[in-house]
Design a protein around this motif. Structure first.
Motif, PDB file in Angstrom:
ATOM      1  N   LEU A   5       0.813  -1.208   0.000  1.00 50.26           N
ATOM      2  CA  LEU A   5       0.000   0.000   0.000  1.00 50.26           C
ATOM      3  C   LEU A   5       0.853   1.268   0.000  1.00 50.26           C
ATOM      4  CD1 LEU A   5      -2.848  -1.063   2.426  1.00 50.26           C
ATOM      5  CD2 LEU A   5      -2.928  -0.801  -0.074  1.00 50.26           C
ATOM      6  N   LYS A   6       2.057   1.147   0.549  1.00 48.04           N
ATOM      7  CA  LYS A   6       2.895   2.336   0.641  1.00 48.04           C
ATOM      8  C   LYS A   6       3.699   2.587  -0.654  1.00 48.04           C
ATOM      9  CE  LYS A   6       3.507   1.870   5.589  1.00 48.04           C
ATOM     10  NZ  LYS A   6       4.370   1.106   6.514  1.00 48.04           N
ATOM     11  N   GLU A   7       3.450   1.758  -1.621  1.00 46.92           N
ATOM     12  CA  GLU A   7       4.169   1.919  -2.898  1.00 46.92           C
ATOM     13  C   GLU A   7       4.026   3.333  -3.446  1.00 46.92           C
ATOM     14  OE1 GLU A   7       5.860  -0.022  -5.454  1.00 46.92           O
ATOM     15  OE2 GLU A   7       6.435  -0.898  -3.528  1.00 46.92           O
ATOM     16  N   PRO A   8       5.120   3.924  -3.935  1.00 47.83           N
ATOM     17  CA  PRO A   8       4.973   5.224  -4.604  1.00 47.83           C
ATOM     18  C   PRO A   8       4.182   5.034  -5.896  1.00 47.83           C
ATOM     19  CG  PRO A   8       7.217   4.375  -4.830  1.00 47.83           C
ATOM     20  CD  PRO A   8       6.489   3.428  -3.934  1.00 47.83           C
ATOM     21  N   SER A   9       3.469   6.041  -6.279  1.00 50.63           N
ATOM     22  CA  SER A   9       2.684   5.940  -7.511  1.00 50.63           C
ATOM     23  C   SER A   9       3.395   6.696  -8.622  1.00 50.63           C
ATOM     24  CB  SER A   9       1.298   6.513  -7.278  1.00 50.63           C
ATOM     25  OG  SER A   9       0.583   6.473  -8.476  1.00 50.63           O
ATOM     26  N   PRO A  10       4.051   5.969  -9.509  1.00 59.28           N
ATOM     27  CA  PRO A  10       4.837   6.650 -10.537  1.00 59.28           C
ATOM     28  C   PRO A  10       3.943   7.378 -11.534  1.00 59.28           C
ATOM     29  CG  PRO A  10       4.978   4.258 -10.777  1.00 59.28           C
ATOM     30  CD  PRO A  10       4.069   4.517  -9.627  1.00 59.28           C
ATOM     31  N   GLU A  65      17.707   1.781 -12.564  1.00 63.98           N
ATOM     32  CA  GLU A  65      18.368   0.957 -11.551  1.00 63.98           C
ATOM     33  C   GLU A  65      17.352   0.131 -10.791  1.00 63.98           C
ATOM     34  OE1 GLU A  65      21.980   3.287  -9.514  1.00 63.98           O
ATOM     35  OE2 GLU A  65      20.289   4.583 -10.117  1.00 63.98           O
ATOM     36  N   ILE A  66      17.764  -1.050 -10.375  1.00 64.15           N
ATOM     37  CA  ILE A  66      16.927  -1.877  -9.495  1.00 64.15           C
ATOM     38  C   ILE A  66      17.684  -2.009  -8.183  1.00 64.15           C
ATOM     39  CG2 ILE A  66      15.751  -4.081  -9.222  1.00 64.15           C
ATOM     40  CD1 ILE A  66      15.781  -4.360 -12.279  1.00 64.15           C
ATOM     41  N   THR A  67      17.199  -1.303  -7.167  1.00 65.12           N
ATOM     42  CA  THR A  67      17.870  -1.298  -5.870  1.00 65.12           C
ATOM     43  C   THR A  67      17.050  -2.140  -4.895  1.00 65.12           C
ATOM     44  OG1 THR A  67      16.688   0.563  -4.914  1.00 65.12           O
ATOM     45  CG2 THR A  67      18.544   1.083  -6.388  1.00 65.12           C
ATOM     46  N   PRO A  68      17.628  -2.503  -3.751  1.00 63.68           N
ATOM     47  CA  PRO A  68      16.858  -3.303  -2.771  1.00 63.68           C
ATOM     48  C   PRO A  68      15.581  -2.578  -2.348  1.00 63.68           C
ATOM     49  CG  PRO A  68      19.200  -3.247  -2.196  1.00 63.68           C
ATOM     50  CD  PRO A  68      19.015  -2.277  -3.322  1.00 63.68           C
ATOM     51  N   SER A  69      15.583  -1.252  -2.427  1.00 64.06           N
ATOM     52  CA  SER A  69      14.378  -0.546  -1.990  1.00 64.06           C
ATOM     53  C   SER A  69      13.453  -0.198  -3.153  1.00 64.06           C
ATOM     54  CB  SER A  69      14.769   0.722  -1.229  1.00 64.06           C
ATOM     55  OG  SER A  69      15.512   1.564  -2.089  1.00 64.06           O
ATOM     56  N   GLY A  70      13.737  -0.723  -4.338  1.00 63.79           N
ATOM     57  CA  GLY A  70      12.826  -0.486  -5.452  1.00 63.79           C
ATOM     58  C   GLY A  70      13.542   0.020  -6.685  1.00 63.79           C
ATOM     59  N   ARG A  71      12.741   0.274  -7.729  1.00 63.65           N
ATOM     60  CA  ARG A  71      13.317   0.734  -8.990  1.00 63.65           C
ATOM     61  C   ARG A  71      13.476   2.247  -8.995  1.00 63.65           C
ATOM     62  NH1 ARG A  71      11.874  -4.400 -11.448  1.00 63.65           N
ATOM     63  NH2 ARG A  71       9.997  -4.414 -10.204  1.00 63.65           N
ATOM     64  N   VAL A  72      14.591   2.698  -9.594  1.00 62.11           N
ATOM     65  CA  VAL A  72      14.874   4.129  -9.646  1.00 62.11           C
ATOM     66  C   VAL A  72      15.185   4.526 -11.090  1.00 62.11           C
ATOM     67  CG1 VAL A  72      16.382   5.982  -8.820  1.00 62.11           C
ATOM     68  CG2 VAL A  72      15.832   4.044  -7.320  1.00 62.11           C
ATOM     69  N   ILE A  73      14.575   5.622 -11.522  1.00 67.32           N
ATOM     70  CA  ILE A  73      14.890   6.166 -12.846  1.00 67.32           C
ATOM     71  C   ILE A  73      15.538   7.529 -12.651  1.00 67.32           C
ATOM     72  CG2 ILE A  73      13.941   6.984 -15.047  1.00 67.32           C
ATOM     73  CD1 ILE A  73      11.675   4.999 -14.707  1.00 67.32           C
ATOM     74  N   THR A  74      16.722   7.703 -13.248  1.00 66.53           N
ATOM     75  CA  THR A  74      17.409   8.988 -13.158  1.00 66.53           C
ATOM     76  C   THR A  74      17.392   9.648 -14.533  1.00 66.53           C
ATOM     77  OG1 THR A  74      18.862   7.977 -11.546  1.00 66.53           O
ATOM     78  CG2 THR A  74      19.554  10.110 -12.436  1.00 66.53           C
ATOM     79  N   ILE A  75      16.959  10.916 -14.563  1.00 63.25           N
ATOM     80  CA  ILE A  75      16.995  11.693 -15.804  1.00 63.25           C
ATOM     81  C   ILE A  75      17.822  12.922 -15.487  1.00 63.25           C
ATOM     82  CG2 ILE A  75      15.634  12.857 -17.580  1.00 63.25           C
ATOM     83  CD1 ILE A  75      13.242  11.148 -16.686  1.00 63.25           C
ATOM     84  N   PHE A  76      19.066  12.931 -15.978  1.00 64.85           N
ATOM     85  CA  PHE A  76      20.040  13.944 -15.578  1.00 64.85           C
ATOM     86  C   PHE A  76      20.114  13.983 -14.044  1.00 64.85           C
ATOM     87  CE2 PHE A  76      19.075  15.122 -19.922  1.00 64.85           C
ATOM     88  CZ  PHE A  76      20.364  15.257 -20.423  1.00 64.85           C
ATOM     89  N   ASP A  77      19.743  15.093 -13.420  1.00 63.35           N
ATOM     90  CA  ASP A  77      19.907  15.147 -11.967  1.00 63.35           C
ATOM     91  C   ASP A  77      18.624  14.826 -11.207  1.00 63.35           C
ATOM     92  OD1 ASP A  77      18.772  17.345 -13.021  1.00 63.35           O
ATOM     93  OD2 ASP A  77      20.022  18.814 -11.989  1.00 63.35           O
ATOM     94  N   LYS A  78      17.552  14.502 -11.948  1.00 65.57           N
ATOM     95  CA  LYS A  78      16.307  14.164 -11.259  1.00 65.57           C
ATOM     96  C   LYS A  78      16.190  12.654 -11.037  1.00 65.57           C
ATOM     97  CE  LYS A  78      13.582  16.871 -13.792  1.00 65.57           C
ATOM     98  NZ  LYS A  78      12.335  17.218 -14.502  1.00 65.57           N
ATOM     99  N   GLN A  79      15.721  12.268  -9.850  1.00 68.01           N
ATOM    100  CA  GLN A  79      15.538  10.841  -9.568  1.00 68.01           C
ATOM    101  C   GLN A  79      14.076  10.545  -9.288  1.00 68.01           C
ATOM    102  OE1 GLN A  79      17.922   8.965  -6.679  1.00 68.01           O
ATOM    103  NE2 GLN A  79      19.625   8.727  -8.122  1.00 68.01           N
ATOM    104  N   TYR A  80      13.584   9.454  -9.869  1.00 66.97           N
ATOM    105  CA  TYR A  80      12.223   9.007  -9.586  1.00 66.97           C
ATOM    106  C   TYR A  80      12.295   7.608  -8.996  1.00 66.97           C
ATOM    107  CZ  TYR A  80      10.945  12.733 -12.835  1.00 66.97           C
ATOM    108  OH  TYR A  80      10.797  13.942 -13.463  1.00 66.97           O
ATOM    109  N   ASN A  81      11.717   7.452  -7.773  1.00 66.23           N
ATOM    110  CA  ASN A  81      11.646   6.129  -7.181  1.00 66.23           C
ATOM    111  C   ASN A  81      10.287   5.547  -7.527  1.00 66.23           C
ATOM    112  OD1 ASN A  81      11.409   3.910  -5.498  1.00 66.23           O
ATOM    113  ND2 ASN A  81      12.834   4.816  -4.019  1.00 66.23           N
TER     114      ASN A  81
END
Lengths: 346, 166, 148, 148, 166, 346
Positions: A5-10, A65-81
């Motif tokens: 339920l606590k999943e971020p909503s991309p 990236e696939i990290t232990p805490s979830g997937r991360v997308i980096t676009i230049f200096d912005k990060q989206y978990n």
């Protein structure tokens, strides 16, 4: 099971942000969902005469990236978990890309043995307008269009010890239950269905005591003749034994899925054996005629016998093999011959 | 071909000119040899007159010879390799004159040359078709004619050679 | 001299003539000095004659390579590119590469820069067909082949 | 279908036929799937027929390019390489490059790797002729020209 | 050419075969069409017999026709595009038989075909030389003949076209 | 003058060590001697089919540097300090390479306005077997083979205000001294020679008061028809106005020196004017028809009017120009158009 339920909503905006950036590369891990998503981006970011790089070892301003805490997308200096949600499910839905998006999403779901995230469930329900259907049903590949014996022999998760990879024993077992091998699931009455479920569950429990009959029923997602579970197995299998080529073709020419699924069924119909698992400090060695390290890992994970972060090597007549999934720096695609550092020292 | 030496009569002192391989100095009144391209340029500048040009009389003789042996391909008469180029030079010269007599000669020239070409190409086609590749025959062809000969021979071989006979 | 090379090429119709590196080197060095020294009308005219002859020479030699004769002589390596082109073309047209509308899936054999990206050995690259050919020649990439 | 393309190419003798990307794409995708699915004797035989036709098609088109017809169609860019080759060859043979025995002096237009060296934009490189051609195609280098 | 369809008589059930564009199933006893290459392979395997082959009688008729108009290039008789390929198939068949009668036929076949080729190529060379490019004439040539025609025409134009006339 | 007795004595082994290393690149500064030495190395290190890089901006395990304390050669982790000695003089002497070695060595000597180092003197005397001759004589280009007026107009160092770049005035001056313009130095008697020397010295002193008549006499090194002073000016001039191409050709085909010297004489014969020098914080601007920033710097250094570390820009009708010697990162060869940051702001 964990709390999703606590999943971020991309946000689907991420995809258009990447495409609008005009960056002609993506750094991604060697993971089916990440690769499919990258190819989907390249399909739209890459105009005529241009090149596009899927950087597995280099660097790039856009990074998956696939990290232990979830997937991360980096676009230049912005990060989206984006949490557990698969990369591919972020891609804008259109008929043209439906099959690759589903292949990416369900590769992730099957590989990680997780339910759909809320975001993914949403995506799937949006797809219903385009012909995608969802039903609660038994978790064996393409029970709608395949005879039961065929579905059962292709069942990698759950792994059914006396059925998976074994056509003759499966037919015999069905026969014992009074079911014809060529019957489809829909041909069974309530009673026979129950008996079959019981039979499968008890078989699975022999190697996986935690297994429960209810685990056999999940959300089953179909699109046209495609079952997403079968599509996911196919994707995992060919990424393993053939490499990224098939995934490229699946993304760019989605009807290629048909070719792949046919080939997958052919390969599975030949059957396979798993003779043993040994562990070294660096890797597992599996003696098997199933030549897919990913699928073998999936089978042994169900039984709690292997860890995800340790590579699977397959022992064959010609030596030890693994796939690029477990050995990304090899730089080669498909099955890769590896040295057995322990036994070769003898 | 444009590098082939041509005899010239030097009308005016000229040079030195470094052509990359030798230094050329031309002295008025002397006879000399220069590359064709240079001869043409200098002729236009009235520095030289190219002397080994072909004449209409010579062309007439060649035509007569070719006509006499019109049905014997192997009797091709020997022409210099740059024959057509020499004809071209003659045409240019006549064209340059721009008087009535020259125009008449030009007309005659074209007619004679057309006939020569026509007869010779027929002979050469025959030779190629019959696959005759005698060295001395080939020597009698101009560069352009040899190209025609060679091409026809190869296309016949390539195209259908593996069907007939074999 | 260059005109003799062209004539010989024309005459010899069942092989590519063996033009030695020394022969062509002498020509090149002479013309190079000519270009460096002069830029007057007459020298430009002269160089044009050489350029036309060089073009004829290449055309005659290329035609022979296309017909299947073995490249040899000073320009062996450059003529051989036609054979690389043949292979890539045939493989492409007959579906031996993973491809879509003129783009080909390749693996990088080495670290090199591609636009703004520096690609590492083993990275995956999607390239237009003509770049595939050029980068195969330099051995930077290998197209991913379709196999059963 | 590929045989029709070859026949058309043969018939049209004063231009390169315009083969559309879509036409060729259909062929490629069908053959690609064929290669992926089968590896039996008969399919190999069938693919060989297609390979021979593709070779004929290229040969016919290349000959036209050499004769000076303008490249067009799906393979425009790859056929155009012949024109790049012509330019480089003529320039080389007529002494337009600083050169010695098959090596050509060039400047790098970009960062890229050359053997073990990473070359920066503006660095000086001495390259064998065939690599000059390939790296011009990818716009990695420019030969240093001889001028008065 | 190898992809051109050929009529066959099916001698044995065969298929399905996925040729990338369609699925082929042949039923014993039926008449069908398959690509030339497949027909050849299957004929060797005794699965089909190619039926639209040329016969020696037909060749005789063609030769007769060509001989009658030997000096009229424009009277080239119409042959199928793959004429020479059909001849090849017939030769292969005769060769395969390996009996005395077949050998005799083979000898005769080669003789007739050689004569046909010889006459036709002469006519085609004439047509090319005279720069006759009538669409209906071209349609009567086989693929190989058209290649010969086209090449000769272009080499004549290229080689000396800018000299004669102009 | 500084004390050169403490100069390190380099070892010719350095060259063979570089060639034996099989490294296919050299990092070097944009300096004529360093470039010639690198090309000499490439000529022998670079076998058929191989490539060679002269890395001006990148990195390489073999490195040439010119530091305030002298020249340094790095071969992997080894460093050799060779002091003032030119790189090119380290190259093994052979008839084939004599001209480029001399061109490199004397480019360095002329550019740095220094005498030969002891090591270089040694190299030159070893070359005497191959036809190199040394004599003490007047420091004007090729007085042996050129008429005096021509030598004098080409004299960049010393810069002779009313003669350098000015054919008419030179002929007039010679005439005033009773010398025929077409006379060579050897045609002069002792008296006329003395008058000429006086005339030159007094002229030079007008712009360079420190100049002394004895500065006019130096070691003059000749090889066949080549005067190393003229060769050095030619090398500096064409590196400046045309770029590395001419140096490459000089190294690989040494008889190219003839072509270059002929061109240099032609260019000098046209004469030139220097109309003014202005200084900005970043560079000098010279209004001149001599289009070589290096030679202009050399002229103004004699007069103490410019610093070495500040670029020279030439002002022409078409704008400001400099050469890669002063702007290595431009990536272009020959004269390069530059922006005038100060005036363009107006």
């Amino acid at each position: 099971m964990e709390n999703y339920l606590k999943e971020p909503s991309p946000d689907k905006q991420i995809t258009s942000e990447i495409i609008a950036s005009k960056v002609r590369c993506i750094k991604a891990p060697y993971n089916p969902d990440a690769i499919i998503f990258s190819f989907l981006i390249s399909k739209y970011a890459n105009s005529e005469g241009d090149e596009f790089a899927l950087s597995l070892r280099g660097e790039c301003p856009i990074k998956l990236e696939i990290t232990p805490s979830g997937r991360v997308i980096t676009i230049f200096d912005k990060q989206y978990n984006i949490g557990q949600t698969s990369f591919s499910s972020l891609f804008p839905i259109s008929v043209d890309d439906l099959i690759p998006i589903l292949a990416g999403m369900f590769s992730s779901v099957v590989l990680e043995r997780r339910p759909l995230t809320e975001y993914e469930r949403n995506v799937v329900s949006q797809m219903e307008n385009l012909g995608v259907s969802v039903e609660k049903n038994i978790k064996i590949p393409n029970y709608k269009h395949l005879p039961l014996f065929s579905s059962l022999t292709m069942s990698i998760d759950p792994y059914i010890p006396d059925m998976t990879g074994n056509r003759e024993d499966t037919i015999k077992a069905l026969d014992e239950l009074g079911i014809q091998a060529t019957d489809k699931l829909e041909d069974l009455d309530e009673a026979k269905l129950n008996t079959l479920m019981m039979r499968i569950a008890s078989s699975v429990m022999k190697v996986n005591p935690k297994f429960d009959r209810t685990d056999l029923i999940t959300d089953r997602v179909y699109y046209m003749e495609y079952d997403t579970l079968e599509l996911a197995f196919t994707t995992l299998y060919f990424l393993d034994v053939r490499g990224i080529g098939d995934l490229f073709q699946l993304v760019y020419t989605p009807n290629y899925a048909e070719t792949l699924i046919t080939k997958f069924r052919d390969d599975m119909a030949k059957g396979f054996k798993i003779n043993g698992l040994t562990e070294t400090t660096q890797y597992y060695i599996v003696d098997s005629t199933l030549r897919s390290p990913i699928l073998l890992q999936l089978i042994f994970i169900q039984q709690g016998r292997v860890r995800r972060d340790k590579p699977i090597f397959i022992k064959t007549q010609e030596g030890l093999f693994t796939s690029r999934y477990f050995y990304v720096n090899s730089g080669k695609e498909g099955l890769i011959r590896v040295e057995d550092k322990y036994n070769s020292k003898d | 071909m444009m590098l082939t030496k041509k005899k010239v009569l030097v009308l005016d002192d000229w040079g030195p000119y470094d052509n990359g391989f030798e230094e050329i100095v031309l002295s008025k009144g002397s006879e000399d040899e220069v590359s064709t391209w240079l001869g043409i340029v200098l002729q236009k500048r009235n520095v030289v007159k190219i002397t080994d040009v072909i004449t209409i009389d010579e062309l007439g003789r060649i035509l007569f010879q070719e006509k006499q042996t019109i049905n014997t391909p192997a009797s091709l008469s020997a022409l210099p390799k740059d024959f057509y180029h020499r004809v071209q030079l003659l045409r240019d010269e006549l064209k340059g004159k721009n008087d009535l007599q020259a125009l008449e000669l030009l007309r005659k020239l074209d007619q004679v040359v057309n006939e020569i070409v026509s007869i010779r190409i027929r002979k050469i086609m025959q030779l190629a078709f019959l696959n005759i590749s005698d060295e001395s025959l080939i020597d009698r062809m101009t560069n352009e004619e040899f190209l025609v000969y060679k091409t026809i021979k190869s296309v016949i071989e390539r195209g259908i050679g593996d069907i007939i006979g074999s | 001299m260059l005109d003799d090379l062209v004539s010989n090429e024309l005459k010899r119709d069942n092989e590519i003539t063996e033009i030695s590196k020394d022969t062509i080197e002498k020509l090149i060095q002479a013309l190079l000095r000519l270009r460096r020294k002069y830029s007057d009308e007459l020298h430009i005219e002269e160089l044009k004659i050489y350029e036309e002859l060089a073009e004829s020479l290449l055309e005659l030699r290329l035609e022979k390579v296309i017909e299947g004769f073995e490249p040899k002589g000073f320009d062996k390596d450059i003529l051989s590119l036609v054979n690389v082109m043949k292979k890539v073309y045939i493989d492409y047209v007959t579906g031996k590469y993973h491809t879509y509308k003129g783009k080909v899936l390749c693996l990088s054999n080495t670290k090199f820069s591609l636009g703004n990206t520096v690609v590492e050995q083993g990275d995956v690259i999607i390239l237009p067909l003509n770049k595939v050919l050029a980068l195969i020649t330099t051995n930077y990439i290998t197209p991913v082949e379709v196999r059963e």
